[in-house]
Design a protein around this motif. Structure first.
Motif, PDB file in Angstrom:
ATOM      1  N   ALA A 116       0.831  -1.208   0.000  1.00  0.00           N
ATOM      2  CA  ALA A 116       0.000   0.000   0.000  1.00  0.00           C
ATOM      3  C   ALA A 116       0.864   1.255   0.000  1.00  0.00           C
ATOM      4  N   ASP A 117       1.925   1.259   0.794  1.00  0.00           N
ATOM      5  CA  ASP A 117       2.812   2.426   0.836  1.00  0.00           C
ATOM      6  C   ASP A 117       3.501   2.635  -0.506  1.00  0.00           C
ATOM      7  N   TRP A 118       3.891   1.538  -1.140  1.00  0.00           N
ATOM      8  CA  TRP A 118       4.485   1.657  -2.481  1.00  0.00           C
ATOM      9  C   TRP A 118       3.498   2.322  -3.438  1.00  0.00           C
ATOM     10  N   PHE A 119       2.229   1.876  -3.416  1.00  0.00           N
ATOM     11  CA  PHE A 119       1.239   2.442  -4.329  1.00  0.00           C
ATOM     12  C   PHE A 119       0.998   3.917  -4.035  1.00  0.00           C
ATOM     13  N   LEU A 120       0.900   4.269  -2.772  1.00  0.00           N
ATOM     14  CA  LEU A 120       0.702   5.678  -2.433  1.00  0.00           C
ATOM     15  C   LEU A 120       1.878   6.518  -2.919  1.00  0.00           C
ATOM     16  N   GLY A 121       3.077   5.928  -2.945  1.00  0.00           N
ATOM     17  CA  GLY A 121       4.222   6.631  -3.507  1.00  0.00           C
ATOM     18  C   GLY A 121       4.102   6.831  -5.005  1.00  0.00           C
ATOM     19  N   VAL A 122       3.529   5.843  -5.688  1.00  0.00           N
ATOM     20  CA  VAL A 122       3.343   5.947  -7.146  1.00  0.00           C
ATOM     21  C   VAL A 122       2.417   7.104  -7.499  1.00  0.00           C
ATOM     22  N   GLY A 169     -12.387   0.577  -0.449  1.00  0.00           N
ATOM     23  CA  GLY A 169     -12.741  -0.197   0.739  1.00  0.00           C
ATOM     24  C   GLY A 169     -11.570  -0.985   1.297  1.00  0.00           C
ATOM     25  N   THR A 170     -10.685  -1.443   0.417  1.00  0.00           N
ATOM     26  CA  THR A 170      -9.515  -2.193   0.858  1.00  0.00           C
ATOM     27  C   THR A 170      -8.579  -1.304   1.679  1.00  0.00           C
ATOM     28  N   PHE A 171      -8.410  -0.053   1.244  1.00  0.00           N
ATOM     29  CA  PHE A 171      -7.587   0.879   2.017  1.00  0.00           C
ATOM     30  C   PHE A 171      -8.252   1.218   3.359  1.00  0.00           C
ATOM     31  N   VAL A 172      -9.577   1.265   3.383  1.00  0.00           N
ATOM     32  CA  VAL A 172     -10.258   1.480   4.664  1.00  0.00           C
ATOM     33  C   VAL A 172      -9.995   0.305   5.605  1.00  0.00           C
ATOM     34  N   ASP A 173     -10.039  -0.916   5.082  1.00  0.00           N
ATOM     35  CA  ASP A 173      -9.725  -2.083   5.912  1.00  0.00           C
ATOM     36  C   ASP A 173      -8.315  -1.994   6.476  1.00  0.00           C
ATOM     37  N   LEU A 174      -7.367  -1.523   5.666  1.00  0.00           N
ATOM     38  CA  LEU A 174      -6.002  -1.386   6.155  1.00  0.00           C
ATOM     39  C   LEU A 174      -5.926  -0.327   7.261  1.00  0.00           C
ATOM     40  N   TYR A 175      -6.718   0.723   7.115  1.00  0.00           N
ATOM     41  CA  TYR A 175      -6.816   1.721   8.187  1.00  0.00           C
ATOM     42  C   TYR A 175      -7.384   1.097   9.468  1.00  0.00           C
ATOM     43  N   VAL A 176      -8.415   0.291   9.338  1.00  0.00           N
ATOM     44  CA  VAL A 176      -9.013  -0.362  10.505  1.00  0.00           C
ATOM     45  C   VAL A 176      -7.989  -1.262  11.193  1.00  0.00           C
ATOM     46  N   ASP A 177      -7.159  -1.951  10.407  1.00  0.00           N
ATOM     47  CA  ASP A 177      -6.200  -2.891  10.979  1.00  0.00           C
ATOM     48  C   ASP A 177      -4.968  -2.210  11.562  1.00  0.00           C
ATOM     49  N   ASN A 206      -4.072   6.722   9.695  1.00  0.00           N
ATOM     50  CA  ASN A 206      -5.073   7.557   9.046  1.00  0.00           C
ATOM     51  C   ASN A 206      -4.770   7.834   7.578  1.00  0.00           C
ATOM     52  N   ARG A 207      -3.510   7.634   7.161  1.00  0.00           N
ATOM     53  CA  ARG A 207      -3.172   7.872   5.760  1.00  0.00           C
ATOM     54  C   ARG A 207      -4.007   7.011   4.826  1.00  0.00           C
ATOM     55  N   TYR A 208      -4.309   5.806   5.254  1.00  0.00           N
ATOM     56  CA  TYR A 208      -5.038   4.877   4.391  1.00  0.00           C
ATOM     57  C   TYR A 208      -6.509   5.285   4.255  1.00  0.00           C
ATOM     58  N   LEU A 209      -7.098   5.764   5.331  1.00  0.00           N
ATOM     59  CA  LEU A 209      -8.470   6.260   5.254  1.00  0.00           C
ATOM     60  C   LEU A 209      -8.538   7.503   4.373  1.00  0.00           C
ATOM     61  N   GLU A 210      -7.594   8.397   4.524  1.00  0.00           N
ATOM     62  CA  GLU A 210      -7.583   9.607   3.707  1.00  0.00           C
ATOM     63  C   GLU A 210      -7.384   9.283   2.234  1.00  0.00           C
ATOM     64  N   ALA A 251      -8.376   6.561   0.758  1.00  0.00           N
ATOM     65  CA  ALA A 251      -9.646   6.011   0.292  1.00  0.00           C
ATOM     66  C   ALA A 251     -10.658   7.111   0.003  1.00  0.00           C
ATOM     67  N   LYS A 252     -10.670   8.134   0.840  1.00  0.00           N
ATOM     68  CA  LYS A 252     -11.673   9.198   0.717  1.00  0.00           C
ATOM     69  C   LYS A 252     -11.300  10.256  -0.323  1.00  0.00           C
ATOM     70  N   THR A 253     -10.029  10.420  -0.618  1.00  0.00           N
ATOM     71  CA  THR A 253      -9.593  11.506  -1.506  1.00  0.00           C
ATOM     72  C   THR A 253      -8.986  10.968  -2.796  1.00  0.00           C
ATOM     73  N   LYS A 254      -7.853  10.297  -2.707  1.00  0.00           N
ATOM     74  CA  LYS A 254      -7.197   9.784  -3.907  1.00  0.00           C
ATOM     75  C   LYS A 254      -8.094   8.830  -4.690  1.00  0.00           C
ATOM     76  N   LEU A 255      -8.879   8.042  -3.979  1.00  0.00           N
ATOM     77  CA  LEU A 255      -9.710   7.025  -4.626  1.00  0.00           C
ATOM     78  C   LEU A 255     -11.171   7.441  -4.700  1.00  0.00           C
ATOM     79  N   PHE A 256     -11.417   8.739  -4.743  1.00  0.00           N
ATOM     80  CA  PHE A 256     -12.780   9.227  -4.941  1.00  0.00           C
ATOM     81  C   PHE A 256     -12.978   9.488  -6.434  1.00  0.00           C
ATOM     82  N   ASP A 257     -13.715   8.603  -7.088  1.00  0.00           N
ATOM     83  CA  ASP A 257     -13.952   8.668  -8.533  1.00  0.00           C
ATOM     84  C   ASP A 257     -15.088   9.659  -8.799  1.00  0.00           C
TER      85      ASP A 257
END
Length: 764
Positions: A192-198, A220-228, A232-236, A238-244
């Motif tokens: 996930a961190d690699w992808f966020l870097g891309v 949703g997968t990034f939200v699950d990673l946030y839950v685990d 907070n980077r993963y939730l953000e 999901a809500k911003t970068k992955l908002f189509d």
């Protein structure tokens, strides 16, 4: 009995994130599926397939190759043999992890650990967290630079790399949650961190361009990673970068703009968005998910619960002509059920679980065969329909992936709860351990093979709670007894029968839910389906006019031809709407029981004279179709990606569009082109046959066979307002001694547009 893990969410962590939810599913180890009934039968078949037949080294082969490591086995074929390699590893990793959570099976754990370690090795070799089978230089480096191409199903001409990323991350999530692999969470987080870097430096326009390509449920997968991880980077992300924006903004406004959209891609995106609403409480996410739910389940779904034709949503005015071999697909339906779960937690009403039940019975259970590895990609709703199941090892479509997971997720929606109540959503042979209350509920039933269920309460001492039992919308006269005494079945607008009492050990709730036969209309009353309880009934019919028997074939028998591709005579068959028989006197069985039988699920509603007229039209159309098939060597269904990929589609600057309900492909400018590999008969005189739109004007381009120009095509508004088809003779020397050739449409000097091309075939 099997142990169940509700991998839909990590319940405790999610509750901490959003305490406003009215209920949640049960967590790890709380639900076990019983051993009786058709659902249990499907579980047994699927587990044997995964544990005895699937080789994890073959799943990991392309991952190792991309990381510069020697492969330990040959990769699988089908989608795994091409640019879609990798997604199946994620699905199988999820399924095996859930099997281990449910059964503690040692072989399942061995395969889980093997796959996780293979991904870990790939990360070590790549040294940056990357571990996918997609070449970085051809795809990801270009994305990172901002100079990339993206189509609906590709990025830089590579098929659905974001989709593969999503499925692998979800597999790692389940390996961590269900199989207890700490290494899996570490690998997932690095990936996930690699992808966020891309994507870190992509501006909004570039990110929206990337999100045009199918990306599964990555939000949703990034939200699950946030839950685990509580990061907070993963939730953000999901809500911003992955908002189509193209997909979601109309839904937030309450608008249905779904015509022409991919039913599968939209359903997975919205399932992730609904999950954001569940975890984060986002009002816009919940509103968008509700809009989608109301649009699809409320008006677009077939009586089976499936939706879409050839993966696309279609205008409801065209519903009649969209009843073909490709009506709905399993992975889209599974995503819709996940949306139902998130919305149910926000507003627990029975309509959400009525849909889940209908979809589980008629789409998921119906889409699993009697042998391991047999799954339906699409459900046929043709006048004479059949099920074309996949092979066990040679296909690996997205729905094979969803299929191997589905049996381990049957009980995911059966029970929800809050501090004082438990919702009994599904009539499913199962056991619930409600540890917070010190209560066990054991439900015994063979539903849907029978219309009754009993729930036995076990507890060490008196336990005060409400049991809310869903009153199915299809049941006119349910009956409930508590410890032998009749209980009122009156319920409020939520659709649940409330049993509020202090329970004692051994208390029994008996539920009778008679499944009467009824008619359900579709397409504004133009069609009718017969149902018994939640089960759609299939009228069995002989294939009177069929020259092929798909029921005896399997998806992927012909690696260059996906079953069900249509041409003009086939369109006429669909448009006629005729049936080989009236329902009177037909033998019916539940659709989920159909295996190799031919069936009819939707019957046209019309007067006798109109029925005969349709019959005559259908017979003539079938004759034309038979004649057509005799002349066709090979053909491509333009704009339908499984068929285009089977024909090794490639191109430059080309895109897919739609006109009059038909897909086309075209490309702008002198350098635009698109091409396909088609079979030929080395001994016959043949033609390239293509269909165009009669109003296209001022478009001149070349047609090549194996890079030799055989025709220059000029579209000069030859046939206003209609489609037309032309044939171009192929010189015999271009096909002599060959089994396949590359057919290419390409620009030339001065070309404005190449195409649009609506159909392509090699004909004798």
């Amino acid at each position: 009995m099997t142990r169940f893990f509700a991998s839909l969410i990590c319940v405790v962590a999610a509750l901490n994130c959003c305490a406003a939810r009215k209920c949640v599913p049960f967590g790890h180890g709380s639900v076990s599926l019983g051993e009786e009934g058709p659902f249990a039968d499907a579980v047994e078949i699927n587990r044997a397939y995964l544990l005895k037949e699937i080789d994890p080294a073959r799943l990991a082969a392309e991952f190792r190759r991309a990381a510069g490591l020697p492969r330990k086995a040959h990769r699988y074929g089908g989608w795994e043999g091409g640019h879609m390699a990798g997604h199946s590893l994620g699905h199988c990793l999820s399924a095996l992890s859930l099997i281990y959570a449910h059964t503690k099976n040692g072989e399942a754990k061995r395969k889980v650990d093997y796959l996780v370690e293979e991904l870990w090795e790939c990360q070590l070799a790549n040294k940056d967290g990357y571990c996918l089978p997609i070449p970085k230089d051809k795809v990801w480096d270009r994305v990172k630079s901002g100079d990339f191409t993206a189509g609906e199903f590709d990025v830089c001409r590579w098929s659905r790399p974001l989709y593969t990323l999503d499925k692998v991350m979800r597999g790692l999530r389940d390996a961590h949650r269900a199989a207890g692999s700490a290494r899996a969470l570490e690998v997932e987080r690095k990936l996930a961190d690699w992808f966020l870097g891309v994507v870190a430096k992509l501006d909004d326009a570039q990110m929206q361009k990337l999100l045009v390509s199918e990306w599964g449920e990555l939000n949703g997968t990034f939200v699950d990673l946030y839950v685990d991880t509580k990061d907070n980077r993963y939730l953000e992300a999901a809500k911003t970068k992955l908002f189509d924006k193209k997909a979601f903004e109309p839904l937030v406004r309450g608008e249905d703009k779904l015509d022409g959209a991919s039913a599968r891609a939209m359903s997975e995106k919205v399932a992730g968005l609904a999950y954001i609403g569940f975890v984060d409480g986002s009002a816009d996410a919940v509103k968008a998910a509700r809009t989608y739910w109301n649009a699809v389940v409320g008006s677009r779904a077939f009586p089976t619960g499936a939706f879409g034709n050839r993966e696309r949503f279609f205008p409801q005015r065209d519903a009649e002509r969209n009843l073909g071999n490709e009506c709905g697909e399993m992975c889209a339906v599974c995503a819709m059920m996940r949306t139902a779960a998130s919305l149910f937690c926000e507003d627990p009403r029975a309509d959400k679980m009525d849909y889940v039940e209908r979809a589980l019975v008629n789409c998921v259970l119906s889409g699993i065969g009697r042998k391991g590895g047999e799954f339906l990609f699409y459900q046929s709703l043709k006048p004479v329909a059949e099920k074309a199941f996949s092979h066990g090892h040679h296909v690996w479509t997205c729905c094979v992936g969803a299929g191997v997971e589905a049996p381990e997720r049957f009980a995911e929606f059966a029970y929800f709860h809050n501090a004082s109540s438990v919702w009994v959503n599904l009539f499913l042979d199962s056991t619930l351990s409600w540890r917070a209350k010190g209560v066990t509920l054991t439900q015994k039933t063979r539903f849907p093979a029978e219309d009754r269920s009993t729930i036995t309460v076990s507890c060490k001492g008196p336990a005060k709670f409400k049991m809310l039992v869903r009153r199915p919308s299809w049941c006119a006269a349910p009956a409930v007894k508590v410890c032998g005494a009749p209980k009122s079945v009156a319920c409020g607008p939520d659709g649940y029968i409330v049993i509020d009492r202090t329970w004692s050990d051994g208390d029994v709730v008996e539920i009778d839910i008679p499944m009467g036969v009824r008619a359900e209309t579709y397409a504004d009353g133009k069609f009718v389906a017969y149902a018994k309880g939640p089960q759609i009934l299939a009228g069995l019919t002989a294939p009177e006019f069929r020259k092929e028997d798909f029921a005896k074939r399997r998806w992927g028998d012909d690696p260059h031809r996906a079953p069900g591709g249509t041409d003009e005579p086939a369109r006429a068959v669909l448009a006629s709407g005729g049936m080989p028989k009236r329902p009177e006197g037909m033998k019916f069985m539940p659709l989920w029981k159909v295996y190799e039988e031919h069936y009819t699920a939707l019957f046209p509603v019309c007067a006798a004279a109109e029925f005969q007229k349709r019959e005559n039209a259908r017979r003539e159309a079938e004759k034309a179709l038979a004649a057509r098939k005799a002349s066709v060597v090979d053909q491509v269904v333009i704009g339908w990606w499984p068929d285009e990929e089977a024909h090794r589609w490639n191109g430059a600057h080309d895109t897919v569009g739609e006109n009059r309900g038909r897909k086309f492909r075209h490309a702008p400018g002198e350098s635009g082109r698109f091409m396909y590999e088609l079979a030929v008969d080395p001994k016959a005189k043949q033609y390239v046959e293509a269909t165009f739109w009669g109003d296209d004007n001022g478009r001149t381009f070349e047609l090549c066979v194996d890079w030799k120009v055989i025709a220059t095509i000029s579209l000069e508004r030859k046939h206003p307002g209609q489609f037309f088809t032309e044939r171009f003779e192929i010189p015999r020397e271009l096909t002599a001694g060959k089994e396949r050739v590359m057919v290419c449409f390409r620009g030339k000097k001065g070309t404005t547009w190449t195409g649009a091309v609506f159909s392509l075939a090699i004909v004798k």
